[in-house]
Scaffold this active site. Structure first.
Site, PDB file in Angstrom:
ATOM      1  N   HIS A  37     -28.517  -2.540  -1.159  1.00  0.00           N
ATOM      2  CA  HIS A  37     -29.957  -2.773  -1.177  1.00  0.00           C
ATOM      3  C   HIS A  37     -30.729  -1.748  -0.361  1.00  0.00           C
ATOM      4  O   HIS A  37     -31.926  -1.910  -0.136  1.00  0.00           O
ATOM      5  CB  HIS A  37     -30.257  -4.198  -0.715  1.00  0.00           C
ATOM      6  CG  HIS A  37     -29.815  -5.229  -1.699  1.00  0.00           C
ATOM      7  ND1 HIS A  37     -29.997  -6.589  -1.509  1.00  0.00           N
ATOM      8  CD2 HIS A  37     -29.189  -5.112  -2.901  1.00  0.00           C
ATOM      9  CE1 HIS A  37     -29.504  -7.247  -2.541  1.00  0.00           C
ATOM     10  NE2 HIS A  37     -29.003  -6.371  -3.396  1.00  0.00           N
ATOM     11  N   HIS A  71     -21.972  -4.198 -11.126  1.00  0.00           N
ATOM     12  CA  HIS A  71     -21.841  -5.339 -12.028  1.00  0.00           C
ATOM     13  C   HIS A  71     -20.649  -5.194 -12.969  1.00  0.00           C
ATOM     14  O   HIS A  71     -20.203  -6.186 -13.548  1.00  0.00           O
ATOM     15  CB  HIS A  71     -23.128  -5.541 -12.819  1.00  0.00           C
ATOM     16  CG  HIS A  71     -24.214  -6.161 -12.009  1.00  0.00           C
ATOM     17  ND1 HIS A  71     -25.165  -7.017 -12.543  1.00  0.00           N
ATOM     18  CD2 HIS A  71     -24.520  -6.065 -10.687  1.00  0.00           C
ATOM     19  CE1 HIS A  71     -25.997  -7.406 -11.591  1.00  0.00           C
ATOM     20  NE2 HIS A  71     -25.625  -6.834 -10.457  1.00  0.00           N
TER      21      HIS A  71
END
Length: 748
Positions: A270, A97
């Protein structure tokens, strides 16, 4: 009106102190914002102008730092417990991020300055919980001090997190100096509510709710205000994997990732950790920027049960993707294709998907006795149901080695896209392989030209018959592609002669073709006549030609100046040039050359300020360059707009003198961008101008600068400052000169 107990939480209250009260921007919301030209002032940097971060980083015990970071991964803290006893997933998200705000259209965003520490990023809804991640790192940052920046530490920690869970990364480079204030140049969108997107799609005009047919405004690279990329529940919260794939392709593409890199990043990222949606979102307190002072920069205090550990809520989704969330595996892809999926909701009420007819074998993050069924996000299913993503995903499933390599490379690109060329890479883990997206240029492998050679070449160039204005235009076109945001572009490589730059509308002009043809002939003649392998590159020759023309223009104006020139640029090949990546850099407008026009949402002078900021220019540097380029007759199309002089080609301050002449009256002609200046007494036409020109008389702050250069004693200063600003732009990408890195730019 009820009074607030805390004025900080009541925006209608105005503090009776300096800096408060109604601002100029409140009174005149459309006034030109010059603040982005005044960022990163040296006085804001507590380390001082003399601090050399690259040298400090190189003195770091790098592997001791990595060992401390790795030890932290499993050192769970009671105040913020680690999922599965390992902070790896949290730190991967933190690094992602930080770097993932990068967008290729303007090079802004990214992890380069550690901006995740500041608003608005520190308070984005997509960054809930990352305030805790950074605080977990504080003891390490405190230990190593200024030898490791926050910008580097955030990203290195993500790398170490992957390695600590068994993944072999591609490498890592340091070199990201911290910034010390909010980057106000990044446009994150026009919405005024978190998670809104009513402005960013289709220019805010078309039905932005049509999730299958809408266009995201450039340069934005996120589907909603406050998200890094897309809504994981699906577009606007609609659990539609096919529509989500469209958003994914757009947003990841805006971050310079192709389809294979996108699949690798999603599937690879993920593989680890989990999302958090244990309780209602309305149990979360204010974000860090709005939180009480007692929170000391933390936010989102959670009143649901313990508010942490098993009771954590961040995104509102509650998904653990794999059976081994702290180890690298292929399980994400295995489960994605093994099961059919049905829609369900998280405890927080968010759309997610559960495997049909599956056993509960996914571990709980805190209770070993609990098991869960496999879960996926809507955006995860896009990798299966979008036909292009599916093909890539199945290949990765069948070839885990290809998947691991693709993820390693995509992750490295994610972390390093805005770091700049390899000349800026530092540290013991810089990979040897040169990658196309790094915009490589050849190393200098020959003797460089001497000062005597440069003088002779300048004479030959000026005698070639090419107009000095064409020489200046070509040099400017080459060097002004530089972007301080991601340190791409510039004169090194001479990509002005290659696709796509030579075909850009602003460059596809007769002056460029003529100049390049003549300079290539001069280069060939010079290089073939040398002994000992001495050569001059086209990249150097383009800049040298501009130097020669500027010196001549100054001489013709009565000033003998020497414009600095340092050889050492080399020529990139077409094979070393990623056409798509450079296509994203084509300017919509370039006010320095009077190219482009206003749109319904952006005025021409706003494009000019945007361009100046990317060139790391101050307001005085912007003004003096415009004034010089106009009298040097360098408009891209040869027009006379803004050429306020009767002696074009001479480096005079005539632009400012005539702009400020009160005997001239201006009126708009031909739309919003073009103006005509006439004699107030006779009405005779004197000049034409664009908004890029007249803004230096209409904007109060720019006019104040123009008055300095337009005064009777302004000519000599104008020439001196123009040469300094010109030299700065010509060398913005000369990292090989080992200029001291600084987050502040040179000021006139």
């Amino acid at each position: 009106m009820a009074e607030s107990k805390c004025p900080a939480h009541q925006h209608v209250l105005k503090a009776n102190v300096g800096g408060a009260g109604t601002s100029n921007q409140d009174w005149w919301p459309d006034r030109l914002k010059l603040n982005i030209l005044r960022q990163n002032n040296p006085v804001s940097n507590p380390l001082g102008e003399e601090f050399d971060y690259a040298a400090a980083f190189n003195s770091l015990d790098y592997f001791a730092l990595k060992k401390d970071i790795q030890d932290l991964m499993t050192d769970s803290q009671d105040w913020w417990p680690a999922d599965f006893g390992h902070y790896g997933g949290l730190f991967i998200r933190m690094a992602w991020h930080s770097a993932g705000t990068y967008r290729v259209a303007d090079g802004r965003g990214g992890g380069g300055g550690g901006q995740q520490r500041f608003a608005p990023l520190n308070s984005w809804p997509d960054n809930v919980g990352l305030d805790k991640a950074r605080r977990l790192l504080w003891p390490i940052k405190q230990k190593y001090g200024n030898k490791i920046s926050w910008a580097d530490l955030l990203l290195l920690t993500g790398n170490v997190a992957l390695e600590s869970m068994g993944f072999k990364t591609f490498g890592f480079s340091g070199g990201r100096a911290d910034t010390w204030e909010v980057d106000e140049s990044a446009n994150w969108g026009g919405e005024t509510t978190w998670l809104g997107n009513d402005v960013r799609y289709s220019g805010g005009k078309a039905d932005h709710k049509d999730i299958h047919n809408r266009d995201l405004d450039k340069p934005l690279a996120a589907a909603h205000m406050g998200l890094i990329y897309v809504n994981p529940e699906g577009p606007d919260g609609n659990p539609d994997p096919i529509a989500a794939a469209k958003d994914i392709r757009t947003t990841f593409g805006r971050m310079a990732m192709n389809d294979e890199e996108t699949v690798a990043l999603i599937a690879g990222g993920h593989t680890f950790g989990k999302t958090h949606g244990a309780g209602p979102a309305d149990k979360l307190g204010p974000e860090p920027e709005a939180a009480d002072m007692a929170q000391q920069g933390l936010g989102w205090t959670n009143s649901f049960k313990s508010g942490k550990g098993p009771d954590t809520t961040t995104s509102g989704l509650e998904v653990t993707w794999t059976k081994t969330p702290t180890k690298w595996s292929n399980q994400f892809l295995e489960y994605l294709f093994r099961y059919d999926w049905e829609l369900t909701k998280s405890p927080a009420g968010a759309h997610q998907w559960v495997a049909k007819n599956a056993e509960a074998f996914i571990p709980d993050a805190f209770d070993p006795s609990k098991k869960r069924k496999p879960m996926m996000l809507t955006t995860d299913l896009s990798l299966r149901y979008d036909p292009i993503y599916e093909k890539i995903s199945r290949r990765f499933l069948e070839h885990p080695d290809q998947f691991a390599d693709a993820f390693a490379r995509a992750w490295f690109k994610l972390l390093h896209r805005d770091l700049g060329p390899r000349a800026l890479y530092i540290g013991p883990e810089v990979p040897a392989e040169v990658l196309p997206w790094q915009d490589p240029v050849p190393a200098v492998d020959h003797p460089l030209i001497s000062n005597e050679d440069a003088s002779a070449l300048k004479q030959r160039i000026l005698a070639s018959g090419v107009k000095p204005s064409s020489l200046i235009s070509t040099a400017w076109a080459s060097a002004s592609t530089f972007r301080g945001s991601d340190k791409r572009g510039g004169a090194n490589g001479a990509r002005i002669r290659l696709s796509p730059q030579r075909e850009w509308a602003v460059n596809n002009q007769p002056w460029l073709r003529e100049t390049l043809s003549v300079l290539e002939a001069i280069q060939k003649q010079f290089n073939t006549s040398q002994s000992g392998g001495k050569k001059v590159s086209i990249a150097d020759l383009i800049v040298l030609a501009g130097v020669a023309a500027v010196e001549k223009a100054a001489r013709d104006a009565g000033y003998a100046v020497t414009v600095p020139f340092t050889p050492g640029r080399t020529d990139a090949s077409q094979e070393q040039t990623d056409v798509q990546s450079f296509s994203d850099m084509e300017p919509i407008a370039d006010g320095f050359r009077n190219y482009g026009s206003s749109t319904s949402r952006v005025r021409a002078e706003e494009w000019l300020i945007d361009k100046a900021q990317l060139l790391t220019l101050s307001a005085p540097e912007l003004a003096v360059l415009i004034g010089g380029l106009r009298v040097l007759n360098t408009n891209y199309d040869g027009s006379a707009h803004g050429v306020f002089t009767q002696r074009p080609g001479k480096l005079t301050n005539d632009f400012f003198v005539n702009l400020l002449d009160m005997n001239t009256a201006w009126k708009s002609i031909g739309g919003v961008d073009l103006y005509e200046g006439t004699d107030r007494k006779t009405g005779a036409k004197k000049w034409t101008a664009t908004r890029n020109d007249l803004v230096f008389g209409s904007n109060a702050e720019l006019r104040a600068i123009a008055e300095v250069y337009g005064s009777s004693d302004g000519q000599e200063k104008f020439v001196k400052d123009f040469v300094a600003a010109w030299d700065k732009v010509m060398n913005l990408d000369r990292f090989d000169l080992k200029k001291k890195q600084s987050t502040s730019s040179h000021r006139l």
